[in-house]
Design an enzyme around this catalytic site. Structure first.
Site, PDB file in Angstrom:
ATOM      1  N   HIS A  86      92.854  94.633 -49.453  1.00  0.00           N
ATOM      2  CA  HIS A  86      92.987  95.932 -50.115  1.00  0.00           C
ATOM      3  C   HIS A  86      94.380  96.489 -49.893  1.00  0.00           C
ATOM      4  O   HIS A  86      95.140  95.962 -49.081  1.00  0.00           O
ATOM      5  CB  HIS A  86      91.928  96.929 -49.619  1.00  0.00           C
ATOM      6  CG  HIS A  86      92.022  97.283 -48.162  1.00  0.00           C
ATOM      7  ND1 HIS A  86      91.348  96.601 -47.174  1.00  0.00           N
ATOM      8  CD2 HIS A  86      92.726  98.239 -47.510  1.00  0.00           C
ATOM      9  CE1 HIS A  86      91.607  97.124 -45.992  1.00  0.00           C
ATOM     10  NE2 HIS A  86      92.456  98.128 -46.151  1.00  0.00           N
ATOM     11  N   GLU A  88      87.249 107.528 -45.900  1.00  0.00           N
ATOM     12  CA  GLU A  88      87.881 106.616 -46.857  1.00  0.00           C
ATOM     13  C   GLU A  88      87.006 106.340 -48.066  1.00  0.00           C
ATOM     14  O   GLU A  88      85.788 106.555 -48.042  1.00  0.00           O
ATOM     15  CB  GLU A  88      88.196 105.299 -46.163  1.00  0.00           C
ATOM     16  CG  GLU A  88      86.946 104.644 -45.591  1.00  0.00           C
ATOM     17  CD  GLU A  88      87.216 103.202 -45.173  1.00  0.00           C
ATOM     18  OE1 GLU A  88      87.573 103.010 -44.018  1.00  0.00           O
ATOM     19  OE2 GLU A  88      87.057 102.315 -46.018  1.00  0.00           O
ATOM     20  N   GLN A 136      92.218 101.391 -51.080  1.00  0.00           N
ATOM     21  CA  GLN A 136      91.488 102.129 -50.049  1.00  0.00           C
ATOM     22  C   GLN A 136      92.192 103.472 -49.848  1.00  0.00           C
ATOM     23  O   GLN A 136      93.320 103.517 -49.339  1.00  0.00           O
ATOM     24  CB  GLN A 136      91.493 101.340 -48.733  1.00  0.00           C
ATOM     25  CG  GLN A 136      90.777 102.059 -47.596  1.00  0.00           C
ATOM     26  CD  GLN A 136      91.017 101.390 -46.242  1.00  0.00           C
ATOM     27  OE1 GLN A 136      92.102 100.885 -45.984  1.00  0.00           O
ATOM     28  NE2 GLN A 136      90.010 101.394 -45.396  1.00  0.00           N
ATOM     29  N   HIS A 154      99.383 101.131 -46.247  1.00  0.00           N
ATOM     30  CA  HIS A 154      99.320  99.805 -45.618  1.00  0.00           C
ATOM     31  C   HIS A 154      98.859  98.746 -46.621  1.00  0.00           C
ATOM     32  O   HIS A 154      98.313  99.054 -47.676  1.00  0.00           O
ATOM     33  CB  HIS A 154      98.416  99.815 -44.375  1.00  0.00           C
ATOM     34  CG  HIS A 154      96.974 100.113 -44.640  1.00  0.00           C
ATOM     35  ND1 HIS A 154      96.463 101.397 -44.657  1.00  0.00           N
ATOM     36  CD2 HIS A 154      95.913  99.304 -44.891  1.00  0.00           C
ATOM     37  CE1 HIS A 154      95.162 101.356 -44.898  1.00  0.00           C
ATOM     38  NE2 HIS A 154      94.800 100.087 -45.054  1.00  0.00           N
ATOM     39  N   GLU A 204      97.613  95.358 -42.242  1.00  0.00           N
ATOM     40  CA  GLU A 204      96.284  95.291 -41.641  1.00  0.00           C
ATOM     41  C   GLU A 204      95.753  93.869 -41.816  1.00  0.00           C
ATOM     42  O   GLU A 204      95.923  93.264 -42.878  1.00  0.00           O
ATOM     43  CB  GLU A 204      95.349  96.292 -42.343  1.00  0.00           C
ATOM     44  CG  GLU A 204      93.929  96.293 -41.798  1.00  0.00           C
ATOM     45  CD  GLU A 204      93.024  97.304 -42.527  1.00  0.00           C
ATOM     46  OE1 GLU A 204      93.496  98.006 -43.443  1.00  0.00           O
ATOM     47  OE2 GLU A 204      91.827  97.361 -42.177  1.00  0.00           O
TER      48      GLU A 204
HETATM   49  N1  CMX Z   1     104.172 102.306 -43.155  1.00  0.00           N
HETATM   50  C1  CMX Z   1     105.472 102.078 -42.888  1.00  0.00           C
HETATM   51  N2  CMX Z   1     106.135 102.635 -41.827  1.00  0.00           N
HETATM   52  C2  CMX Z   1     105.418 103.468 -41.051  1.00  0.00           C
HETATM   53  C3  CMX Z   1     104.049 103.742 -41.275  1.00  0.00           C
HETATM   54  C4  CMX Z   1     103.426 103.131 -42.374  1.00  0.00           C
HETATM   55  N3  CMX Z   1     102.146 103.341 -42.639  1.00  0.00           N
HETATM   56  N4  CMX Z   1     103.613 104.598 -40.310  1.00  0.00           N
HETATM   57  C5  CMX Z   1     104.651 104.848 -39.512  1.00  0.00           C
HETATM   58  N5  CMX Z   1     105.739 104.171 -39.949  1.00  0.00           N
HETATM   59  C6  CMX Z   1     107.073 104.171 -39.351  1.00  0.00           C
HETATM   60  C7  CMX Z   1     107.601 105.575 -39.191  1.00  0.00           C
HETATM   61  O1  CMX Z   1     108.245 106.025 -40.381  1.00  0.00           O
HETATM   62  C8  CMX Z   1     108.570 105.426 -38.063  1.00  0.00           C
HETATM   63  O2  CMX Z   1     109.759 104.824 -38.504  1.00  0.00           O
HETATM   64  P1  CMX Z   1     111.186 105.498 -38.177  1.00  0.00           P
HETATM   65  O3  CMX Z   1     111.257 105.505 -36.665  1.00  0.00           O
HETATM   66  O4  CMX Z   1     112.171 104.555 -38.803  1.00  0.00           O
HETATM   67  O5  CMX Z   1     111.145 106.854 -38.765  1.00  0.00           O
HETATM   68  C9  CMX Z   1     107.851 104.436 -37.167  1.00  0.00           C
HETATM   69  O6  CMX Z   1     106.960 103.692 -38.013  1.00  0.00           O
HETATM   70  C10 CMX Z   1     107.063 105.181 -36.113  1.00  0.00           C
HETATM   71  O7  CMX Z   1     106.282 104.339 -35.404  1.00  0.00           O
HETATM   72  P2  CMX Z   1     105.557 104.851 -34.044  1.00  0.00           P
HETATM   73  O8  CMX Z   1     106.478 105.741 -33.300  1.00  0.00           O
HETATM   74  O9  CMX Z   1     105.026 103.635 -33.346  1.00  0.00           O
HETATM   75  O10 CMX Z   1     104.303 105.729 -34.370  1.00  0.00           O
HETATM   76  P3  CMX Z   1     103.524 106.518 -35.456  1.00  0.00           P
HETATM   77  O11 CMX Z   1     102.893 107.643 -34.750  1.00  0.00           O
HETATM   78  O12 CMX Z   1     104.266 106.826 -36.710  1.00  0.00           O
HETATM   79  O13 CMX Z   1     102.352 105.479 -35.836  1.00  0.00           O
HETATM   80  C11 CMX Z   1     101.384 103.401 -36.350  1.00  0.00           C
HETATM   81  C12 CMX Z   1     102.590 104.322 -36.561  1.00  0.00           C
HETATM   82  C13 CMX Z   1     101.546 102.243 -37.307  1.00  0.00           C
HETATM   83  C14 CMX Z   1     101.391 102.895 -34.899  1.00  0.00           C
HETATM   84  C15 CMX Z   1     100.075 104.196 -36.626  1.00  0.00           C
HETATM   85  O14 CMX Z   1     100.096 104.674 -37.961  1.00  0.00           O
HETATM   86  C16 CMX Z   1      98.819 103.393 -36.426  1.00  0.00           C
HETATM   87  O15 CMX Z   1      98.314 103.273 -35.316  1.00  0.00           O
HETATM   88  N6  CMX Z   1      98.271 102.789 -37.524  1.00  0.00           N
HETATM   89  C17 CMX Z   1      97.102 101.919 -37.441  1.00  0.00           C
HETATM   90  C18 CMX Z   1      95.814 102.649 -37.673  1.00  0.00           C
HETATM   91  C19 CMX Z   1      95.729 103.251 -39.054  1.00  0.00           C
HETATM   92  O16 CMX Z   1      96.698 103.386 -39.770  1.00  0.00           O
HETATM   93  N7  CMX Z   1      94.473 103.599 -39.440  1.00  0.00           N
HETATM   94  C20 CMX Z   1      94.194 104.164 -40.754  1.00  0.00           C
HETATM   95  C21 CMX Z   1      93.764 103.115 -41.742  1.00  0.00           C
HETATM   96  C22 CMX Z   1      92.386 102.549 -41.401  1.00  0.00           C
HETATM   97  C23 CMX Z   1      91.947 101.405 -42.284  1.00  0.00           C
HETATM   98  O17 CMX Z   1      92.755 100.816 -43.001  1.00  0.00           O
HETATM   99  O18 CMX Z   1      90.724 101.090 -42.258  1.00  0.00           O
HETATM  100 CO    CO Z   2      92.789  99.458 -44.639  1.00  0.00          CO
END
Ligand code: CMX
Ligand code: CO
Length: 167
Positions: free
Chosen positions: A32, A68, A81, A105, A155
């Site tokens: 997705h 979602e 999604q 994502h 993911e």
């Molecule tokens: N896509 C691209 N870049 C991203 C991003 C995304 N979705 N989210 C954050 N970033 C970038 C930020 O812009 C930042 O970059 P810069 O420093 O260049 O500005 C950097 O990543 C920051 O990273 P971080 O300090 O580690 O932390 P964040 O608090 O922004 O969190 C992440 C990022 C990926 C660790 C967090 O979003 C996460 O844990 N994601 C996984 C869980 C999730 O997204 N769940 C929802 C979906 C559930 C599902 O699909 O079922």
């Molecule tokens: Co997802």
């Protein structure tokens, strides 16, 4: 760090696939595409009533901090999604604050999540979780940090028998 493109061999049997790596994570297909939204009902209405997609599934996933909805153009095709934050601590909430709604994502399906995660870890990519967590429809999921992939939050999804039974 981004995975090393110097190992790409365009003359390989499957064009562009790495040939000299000892193992492959076996990405099977796109599962997705994730889109961050602030108002789930409004986003569902837009994708269903304006774009004409079919609503397949809705779910609340407290572990991921999201509500979602999955919508697809055709049955059996990869859905979109829509993910909306359940609260301010949700990763989607931080994303919306920083960037606003939009592509969030890209999810690939893998046959064996633990093994795919181990392969990518050994290649130096930053996996977010030590072990698989619960995703949509009883799937198992992990993520690769966008800093490891050139800016895409990836993911990894393993579909489970329990999830298939739920349809
Ligand atoms: N896509 C691209 N870049 C991203 C991003 C995304 N979705 N989210 C954050 N970033 C970038 C930020 O812009 C930042 O970059 P810069 O420093 O260049 O500005 C950097 O990543 C920051 O990273 P971080 O300090 O580690 O932390 P964040 O608090 O922004 O969190 C992440 C990022 C990926 C660790 C967090 O979003 C996460 O844990 N994601 C996984 C869980 C999730 O997204 N769940 C929802 C979906 C559930 C599902 O699909 O079922
Ligand atoms: Co997802």
């Amino acid at each position: 760090m981004i995975g090393s493109p110097e190992n790409l061999d365009p003359t390989a049997g499957r064009a562009g696939r790495t040939t000299d790596l000892p193992e492959l994570a076996d990405l099977a297909e796109i599962d997705h595409v994730g889109v961050a939204v602030s108002d789930l009902d409004a986003a569902v209405a837009f994708h269903r009533d304006v774009l004409g997609l079919t609503l397949q599934h809705t779910e609340v996933n407290p572990g991921q901090g999201v509500a979602e909805a999955m919508l697809a153009a055709r049955d059996g095709r990869p859905p979109v999604q829509l993910v909306a934050p359940l609260g301010p601590d949700s990763p989607v909430s931080r994303f919306l604050d920083r960037r606003g709604p939009g592509l969030h994502h890209l999810a690939y399906r893998v046959p064996d999540l633990a093994s795919a995660s181990a392969v990518f870890r050994r290649r130096g990519l930053r996996l977010l979780y030590d072990s698989p967590r619960a995703g949509t429809r009883a799937s198992l999921i992990n993520f690769i940090h966008p800093k490891s992939t050139g800016g895409i939050l990836i993911e990894l999804v393993e579909v489970t028998a329990a999830g298939q039974r739920r349809g």
